[in-house]
Design a protein around this motif. Structure first.
Motif, mmCIF file in Angstrom:
data_model
loop_
_atom_site.group_PDB
_atom_site.id
_atom_site.type_symbol
_atom_site.label_atom_id
_atom_site.label_comp_id
_atom_site.label_asym_id
_atom_site.label_seq_id
_atom_site.Cartn_x
_atom_site.Cartn_y
_atom_site.Cartn_z
ATOM 1 N N TYR A 121 8.860 13.822 -34.208
ATOM 2 C CA TYR A 121 8.230 15.377 -33.475
ATOM 3 C C TYR A 121 6.890 14.754 -32.955
ATOM 4 C CZ TYR A 121 11.549 17.429 -36.474
ATOM 5 O OH TYR A 121 12.880 17.726 -37.112
ATOM 6 N N ARG A 122 6.498 15.354 -31.506
ATOM 7 C CA ARG A 122 5.337 14.977 -30.956
ATOM 8 C C ARG A 122 4.683 16.212 -31.186
ATOM 9 N NH1 ARG A 122 3.610 15.370 -25.696
ATOM 10 N NH2 ARG A 122 2.293 13.436 -25.016
ATOM 11 N N ILE A 123 3.309 16.238 -31.589
ATOM 12 C CA ILE A 123 2.491 17.293 -32.059
ATOM 13 C C ILE A 123 1.248 17.154 -30.722
ATOM 14 C CG2 ILE A 123 0.789 18.170 -33.398
ATOM 15 C CD1 ILE A 123 2.066 16.985 -35.711
ATOM 16 N N ASP A 124 1.333 18.029 -29.767
ATOM 17 C CA ASP A 124 0.314 17.996 -28.723
ATOM 18 C C ASP A 124 -0.560 19.169 -28.730
ATOM 19 O OD1 ASP A 124 -0.822 18.248 -26.090
ATOM 20 O OD2 ASP A 124 0.824 17.840 -25.085
ATOM 21 N N PRO A 125 -1.802 18.852 -29.412
ATOM 22 C CA PRO A 125 -2.846 19.967 -29.474
ATOM 23 C C PRO A 125 -3.305 20.506 -28.315
ATOM 24 C CG PRO A 125 -3.681 17.627 -29.918
ATOM 25 C CD PRO A 125 -2.287 17.421 -29.665
ATOM 26 N N LYS A 126 -3.276 19.781 -27.102
ATOM 27 C CA LYS A 126 -3.963 20.415 -25.856
ATOM 28 C C LYS A 126 -2.889 21.621 -25.632
ATOM 29 C CE LYS A 126 -5.032 19.619 -21.135
ATOM 30 N NZ LYS A 126 -5.290 18.627 -20.089
ATOM 31 N N ALA A 127 -1.425 21.364 -25.426
ATOM 32 C CA ALA A 127 -0.606 22.406 -25.323
ATOM 33 C C ALA A 127 -0.217 23.320 -26.424
ATOM 34 C CB ALA A 127 0.604 21.765 -24.501
ATOM 35 N N ARG A 128 -0.628 22.892 -27.564
ATOM 36 C CA ARG A 128 -0.615 23.497 -28.537
ATOM 37 C C ARG A 128 1.135 23.826 -28.753
ATOM 38 N NH1 ARG A 128 -5.388 27.483 -30.543
ATOM 39 N NH2 ARG A 128 -6.947 26.014 -29.901
ATOM 40 N N ARG A 129 1.797 22.598 -28.866
ATOM 41 C CA ARG A 129 3.239 22.493 -28.940
ATOM 42 C C ARG A 129 3.785 21.531 -29.764
ATOM 43 N NH1 ARG A 129 5.236 23.054 -23.335
ATOM 44 N NH2 ARG A 129 3.935 21.454 -23.039
ATOM 45 N N ILE A 130 4.720 21.474 -30.434
ATOM 46 C CA ILE A 130 5.474 20.362 -31.234
ATOM 47 C C ILE A 130 6.806 20.489 -30.690
ATOM 48 C CG2 ILE A 130 6.299 19.735 -33.595
ATOM 49 C CD1 ILE A 130 3.904 21.634 -34.549
ATOM 50 N N THR A 131 7.210 19.243 -30.362
ATOM 51 C CA THR A 131 8.510 19.238 -29.895
ATOM 52 C C THR A 131 9.308 18.050 -30.451
ATOM 53 O OG1 THR A 131 7.484 17.738 -27.805
ATOM 54 C CG2 THR A 131 7.910 20.073 -27.411
ATOM 55 N N GLU A 132 10.498 17.960 -30.440
ATOM 56 C CA GLU A 132 11.396 16.866 -30.665
ATOM 57 C C GLU A 132 11.372 15.939 -29.780
ATOM 58 O OE1 GLU A 132 15.991 16.252 -32.079
ATOM 59 O OE2 GLU A 132 15.011 18.025 -33.065
ATOM 60 N N VAL A 133 11.225 14.457 -29.963
ATOM 61 C CA VAL A 133 11.348 13.448 -29.303
ATOM 62 C C VAL A 133 12.250 12.365 -29.819
ATOM 63 C CG1 VAL A 133 9.113 13.833 -28.256
ATOM 64 C CG2 VAL A 133 9.399 12.314 -30.167
ATOM 65 N N THR A 134 12.869 11.504 -28.884
ATOM 66 C CA THR A 134 13.832 10.432 -29.329
ATOM 67 C C THR A 134 13.275 9.371 -28.875
ATOM 68 O OG1 THR A 134 15.923 12.050 -29.087
ATOM 69 C CG2 THR A 134 16.123 9.636 -29.237
#
Length: 141
Positions: free
Chosen positions: A4-17
């Protein structure tokens, strides 16, 4: 491996491979050097840019230890990457559920108030009179 990638600028958590090469962690979080910012339950770890505080533009996130038992309640700087670990310490799929992670993550510097911690200072004295002077300064005598 899934993370899981936590991006504080975009305020988004996304699944990554990712593949199994450690350089892919650097690529995923945009770093030159990475470190573990916090450990999570089930041997998951949050990797962050070890030089994140030197970046010109800084964005922060925190993982609330009251929701998710993490080892570091302090705000982390830059993009985070959550991965799991096997018995030998190799990175594997993250074990945490995305919804559970999302519930525990807050954005910004003041996102998660840490519990107060005790602190102390160590002073060295080469004679007793300086020791007593310091006690008087501190209002302890």
């Amino acid at each position: 491996m899934k993370g899981y990638r936590i991006d504080p600028k975009a305020r988004r958590i996304t699944e990554v491979t990712l593949g199994d090469h450690y350089e892919e962690i650097n690529e995923s979080i945009g770093s030159r050097l990475f470190c573990v910012g916090s450990y999570l339950p089930n041997e998951d770890a949050v990797f962050v840019d070890d030089e994140g505080l030197y970046a010109e533009e800084k964005h922060f996130f925190s993982i609330d230890p009251r929701i998710l038992k993490c080892t570091n309640p302090a705000p982390l700087c830059g993009i985070g990457l959550v991965l799991g670990a096997d018995e030998e310490g190799n990175s594997v799929d993250a074990k945490i559920d995305l919804e559970q992670l999302f519930e525990a993550v807050s954005w910004g510097l003041g996102a998660c108030e840490a519990e107060p911690t005790l602190s102390f200072e160590v002073f060295g004295f080469n004679d007793a009179s300086k020791f007593w002077e310091k006690l008087k300064e501190e209002g302890l005598k």
